[in-house]
Design a protein around this motif. Structure first.
Motif, mmCIF file in Angstrom:
data_model
loop_
_atom_site.group_PDB
_atom_site.id
_atom_site.type_symbol
_atom_site.label_atom_id
_atom_site.label_comp_id
_atom_site.label_asym_id
_atom_site.label_seq_id
_atom_site.Cartn_x
_atom_site.Cartn_y
_atom_site.Cartn_z
ATOM 1 N N PRO A 114 62.301 22.914 18.344
ATOM 2 C CA PRO A 114 62.500 22.406 16.753
ATOM 3 C C PRO A 114 62.274 20.952 16.832
ATOM 4 O O PRO A 114 63.132 19.905 17.591
ATOM 5 N N ARG A 115 61.862 20.154 15.566
ATOM 6 C CA ARG A 115 61.917 18.981 15.582
ATOM 7 C C ARG A 115 62.666 18.422 14.353
ATOM 8 O O ARG A 115 62.408 19.475 13.249
ATOM 9 N N LEU A 116 63.279 17.525 14.177
ATOM 10 C CA LEU A 116 64.256 17.272 12.849
ATOM 11 C C LEU A 116 63.850 15.908 12.399
ATOM 12 O O LEU A 116 63.798 15.014 13.117
ATOM 13 N N LEU A 117 63.453 15.748 10.888
ATOM 14 C CA LEU A 117 63.641 14.599 10.081
ATOM 15 C C LEU A 117 64.696 14.538 9.346
ATOM 16 O O LEU A 117 65.168 15.694 8.628
ATOM 17 N N VAL A 118 65.340 13.231 9.027
ATOM 18 C CA VAL A 118 66.706 13.377 8.246
ATOM 19 C C VAL A 118 66.388 12.002 7.597
ATOM 20 O O VAL A 118 65.880 11.013 8.119
ATOM 21 N N VAL A 119 66.809 12.161 6.242
ATOM 22 C CA VAL A 119 66.533 10.844 5.372
ATOM 23 C C VAL A 119 68.278 10.522 4.943
ATOM 24 O O VAL A 119 68.888 11.264 4.436
ATOM 25 N N ALA A 120 68.656 9.321 5.706
ATOM 26 C CA ALA A 120 70.093 9.050 5.535
ATOM 27 C C ALA A 120 70.540 8.852 4.117
ATOM 28 O O ALA A 120 71.805 9.050 3.870
ATOM 29 N N GLN A 121 69.798 8.445 3.269
ATOM 30 C CA GLN A 121 69.977 7.968 2.023
ATOM 31 C C GLN A 121 68.987 8.527 1.086
ATOM 32 O O GLN A 121 67.868 7.897 0.759
ATOM 33 N N PRO A 122 68.967 9.628 0.626
ATOM 34 C CA PRO A 122 67.862 10.496 -0.180
ATOM 35 C C PRO A 122 67.750 9.571 -1.590
ATOM 36 O O PRO A 122 66.563 9.905 -1.938
ATOM 37 N N ARG A 123 68.384 8.807 -2.019
ATOM 38 C CA ARG A 123 68.208 8.197 -3.308
ATOM 39 C C ARG A 123 67.223 6.945 -3.046
ATOM 40 O O ARG A 123 66.954 6.196 -3.984
ATOM 41 N N ASN A 124 67.308 6.571 -1.677
ATOM 42 C CA ASN A 124 66.597 5.230 -1.441
ATOM 43 C C ASN A 124 64.850 5.574 -1.241
ATOM 44 O O ASN A 124 64.374 6.514 -0.432
ATOM 45 N N ASP B 247 62.262 3.801 -0.381
ATOM 46 C CA ASP B 247 61.658 3.600 0.852
ATOM 47 C C ASP B 247 61.854 4.448 1.930
ATOM 48 O O ASP B 247 61.001 5.108 2.676
ATOM 49 N N GLU B 248 63.075 5.136 2.140
ATOM 50 C CA GLU B 248 63.519 6.072 3.029
ATOM 51 C C GLU B 248 62.736 7.412 2.816
ATOM 52 O O GLU B 248 62.306 8.191 3.708
ATOM 53 N N ARG B 249 62.590 7.610 1.325
ATOM 54 C CA ARG B 249 61.733 8.907 1.111
ATOM 55 C C ARG B 249 60.520 8.965 1.382
ATOM 56 O O ARG B 249 59.956 9.929 2.070
ATOM 57 N N PHE B 250 59.670 7.676 1.375
ATOM 58 C CA PHE B 250 58.263 7.632 1.680
ATOM 59 C C PHE B 250 58.208 7.383 3.509
ATOM 60 O O PHE B 250 57.195 8.019 3.921
ATOM 61 N N ALA B 251 59.403 7.011 4.004
ATOM 62 C CA ALA B 251 59.359 6.753 5.475
ATOM 63 C C ALA B 251 59.199 8.333 5.889
ATOM 64 O O ALA B 251 58.717 8.688 6.990
ATOM 65 N N PHE B 252 60.065 9.053 5.243
ATOM 66 C CA PHE B 252 60.111 10.495 5.539
ATOM 67 C C PHE B 252 58.694 11.355 5.508
ATOM 68 O O PHE B 252 58.356 12.096 6.162
ATOM 69 N N PRO C 219 53.156 -0.401 -2.215
ATOM 70 C CA PRO C 219 52.427 0.335 -1.425
ATOM 71 C C PRO C 219 53.172 1.288 -0.595
ATOM 72 O O PRO C 219 54.204 1.207 -0.092
ATOM 73 N N VAL C 220 52.436 2.218 -0.097
ATOM 74 C CA VAL C 220 53.086 3.314 0.841
ATOM 75 C C VAL C 220 52.042 3.685 1.945
ATOM 76 O O VAL C 220 50.715 3.146 1.815
ATOM 77 N N PRO C 221 52.342 4.090 3.163
ATOM 78 C CA PRO C 221 51.330 4.255 4.192
ATOM 79 C C PRO C 221 50.310 5.262 3.911
ATOM 80 O O PRO C 221 50.566 5.971 2.877
ATOM 81 N N PRO C 222 49.219 4.918 4.260
ATOM 82 C CA PRO C 222 47.965 5.859 3.936
ATOM 83 C C PRO C 222 48.182 7.483 4.150
ATOM 84 O O PRO C 222 47.688 8.288 3.405
ATOM 85 N N THR C 223 49.036 7.775 5.020
ATOM 86 C CA THR C 223 49.396 8.997 5.597
ATOM 87 C C THR C 223 50.234 9.889 4.271
ATOM 88 O O THR C 223 50.249 10.928 4.134
ATOM 89 N N VAL C 224 50.957 8.926 3.362
ATOM 90 C CA VAL C 224 51.699 9.656 2.238
ATOM 91 C C VAL C 224 50.630 10.137 1.217
ATOM 92 O O VAL C 224 51.023 11.537 0.987
ATOM 93 N N PRO C 225 49.780 9.692 0.743
ATOM 94 C CA PRO C 225 48.975 10.384 -0.376
ATOM 95 C C PRO C 225 48.073 11.595 0.515
ATOM 96 O O PRO C 225 48.203 12.408 -0.020
ATOM 97 N N LEU C 226 47.674 11.349 1.736
ATOM 98 C CA LEU C 226 47.049 12.603 2.274
ATOM 99 C C LEU C 226 48.125 13.759 2.637
ATOM 100 O O LEU C 226 47.532 14.853 2.197
ATOM 101 N N LEU C 227 49.445 13.471 2.754
ATOM 102 C CA LEU C 227 50.293 14.568 3.025
ATOM 103 C C LEU C 227 50.305 15.377 1.506
ATOM 104 O O LEU C 227 50.408 16.285 1.495
ATOM 105 N N GLY C 228 50.274 14.362 0.556
ATOM 106 C CA GLY C 228 50.728 15.259 -0.923
ATOM 107 C C GLY C 228 49.350 15.848 -1.116
ATOM 108 O O GLY C 228 49.659 16.757 -1.842
ATOM 109 N N GLN C 229 48.293 15.525 -0.867
ATOM 110 C CA GLN C 229 47.076 16.250 -1.241
ATOM 111 C C GLN C 229 46.973 17.725 -0.146
ATOM 112 O O GLN C 229 46.584 18.498 -0.879
#
Length: 468
Positions: A59-69, A71-76, A144-154
């Motif tokens: 299992p792999r885990l991703l964590v957002v230390a500050q969910p209200r931030n 930049d951290e949301r889009f890094a997630f 701007p966000v990394p190109p991977t973010v809108p691709l994930l959204g689609q």
């Protein structure tokens, strides 16, 4: 449903879940991807963590230390995309040719497609909302966000849309999959607790009561856990947050893989493979759309597109219900109880009967079926047998007998093109036959107008003023 209610009563009395299916009604991938999302309470679709992977031991885990931030949301989102999208695209390699237009043409689709599992319907809702919040993000300009973010959204939007289609197996949730095959002695609301539901199946009612106090399967967290444990860790930026969330999600991760193993013990229904073919078609079309640089899915459908989608979903739901009944005697039993399906034995057969009253003679064999079951069909009704779905049986007459009824049927279709029936296509005397008014035949949709021809209230041209 009457028999499901009976199974629930029996489960309550026995203290153990009862099977309500004899076959598996969904496709189970040999290489699925399990995703357990976790959201922060009180925030609209704010990701807190996700445990995921395609191997139960890793299992792999991703964590957002500050969910209200932001930049951290889009890094997630960027990190999740780096893990999920390669899995989704890994099936876009080998293709196969599929005959269309009665063999006059061919099209190509991928020989396999991905399958993603989440714990419950809330997990699907989270992915849908997260897809909507990421697929329109710009990769240039302000913020701007990394190109991977809108691709994930689609991709998430595509998967969530597929999950709405009855019978689709691209994005599945474990709660619904278990509920499709087992009935517990608890309420439907309690069945939404993954640990309790699985405990009813694996060990019984007592284990289920103990599991109710166990970790939740997301995407929402327990309020007491939020206040007592989570809030201080987030407020202090404590690095122990990742360890705590790993321990919280690990039991659900282990349950998900046990659920997959349990579902594998059921043989797949005969029509599951055909529905997976449709999933592969859908996957192939979406990959092609991305390869051509297609735009993200619209925020909302126009009036005509929405009506067309609703029509497709309704047809898919009706077809899926029939296919489940044709595949599974336990599901068909509900229809037999209602009188729209019945079983009987062929007592007479005229396999070579020809009807020459029309312009040309046609093969129209007749059979007599004796049944002791309740039937609620009338002369003139058209019936189908799951054993011969391409054949139609028209009810000529129904005669009451001391043991039940004799039903005289005239057969058409599924017997070849000659005036002599192909061997085995006409039920023989002594054969046990199941007949029903259900049909999985193609049902054409209603004609819909062009969007430009709809009134302005539905997206069409504006109304003309009174002065022209």
């Amino acid at each position: 449903m009457t028999l499901v209610a009976l199974a629930r009563a029996q489960a309550f009395a026995a203290g153990r879940a009862q099977p309500i299916a004899t076959v598996r009604h969904l496709h189970l991938h040999d290489h699925p991807f399990v995703l357990i999302p976790l959201a922060m309470a009180g925030e609209a679709n704010a990701p807190l963590a996700a445990m995921f992977g395609d191997s139960p031991a890793k299992p792999r885990l991703l964590v957002v230390a500050q969910p209200r931030n932001r930049d951290e949301r889009f890094a997630f989102a960027d990190a999740l995309s780096a893990e999920l999208v390669p899995y989704l695209m890994s099936f876009a390699d080998q293709t196969e040719a599929v005959a269309v237009d009665r063999g006059r043409d061919v099209r190509h689709r991928y020989v396999d497609a991905p399958q993603v599992w989440v714990p419950n319907p809330g997990g699907i809702d989270f992915l849908r909302l997260f897809g909507r919040s990421t697929r329109f993000r710009r990769v240039d300009g302000d913020y701007p966000v990394p190109p991977t973010v809108p691709l994930l959204g689609q991709w998430l939007t595509f998967l969530a849309g597929a999950a709405e289609v009855p019978g689709s197996s691209l994005l599945l949730n474990a709660v619904q999959a278990l509920g499709l095959h087992w009935a517990t002695g608890q309420s439907g609301a309690e069945d939404n607790h993954l640990g309790s539901l699985l405990a009813w199946i694996e060990a019984g009612a007592q284990a289920a009561r103990e599991a109710e106090n166990g970790p939740v399967a997301g995407p929402a967290t327990d309020p007491e856990f939020d206040n007592r444990v989570l809030a201080p860790l987030i407020a202090d930026g404590d690095p122990a947050l990742a360890t705590v969330l790993h321990e919280l999600l690990l039991p659900t991760w282990q349950q998900m893989w046990r659920i997959l193993d349990r579902l594998r013990t059921l043989p797949p229904g005969d029509r599951v493979a055909a529905r997976w073919d449709s999933d592969r078609d859908s996957y192939s079309s979406f990959v092609e759309h991305l390869a051509e640089g297609g735009p993200p899915q619209p925020r909302r459908d126009g009036a005509v597109a929405a009506a067309a989608r609703l029509q497709r979903l309704e047809n898919a739901a009706a077809r899926y219900a029939v296919q489940r009944a044709f595949d599974d005697p336990l599901v068909m039993a509900e229809y037999r109880l209602a009188g729209v399906a019945f079983g009987g034995v062929v007592t007479l057969a005229a396999p070579d009967r020809v009807d020459d009253t029309g312009k040309r003679p046609v093969l129209r064999p007749r059979i007599m079926v004796a049944t002791a079951e309740t039937i609620r069909v009338e002369a003139g009704a058209t019936l189908t047998s799951p054993a011969r779905p391409a054949q139609k049986a028209k009810v000529v007459s129904i005669t009451a007998t001391p043991a039940g009824h004799d039903v005289l049927l005239e057969l058409s279709g599924g017997m070849g093109r000659k005036l002599v029936a192909e061997p085995g296509t006409v039920p023989a005397v002594g054969e046990k036959l199941l007949l029903t008014t259900l049909s999985e035949g193609y049902r054409p949709g209603a004609a819909l107008p062009d969007p430009a021809e709809t009134p302005w209230t539905h997206g069409g041209p504006p109304a003309l003023s009174s002065d022209g």
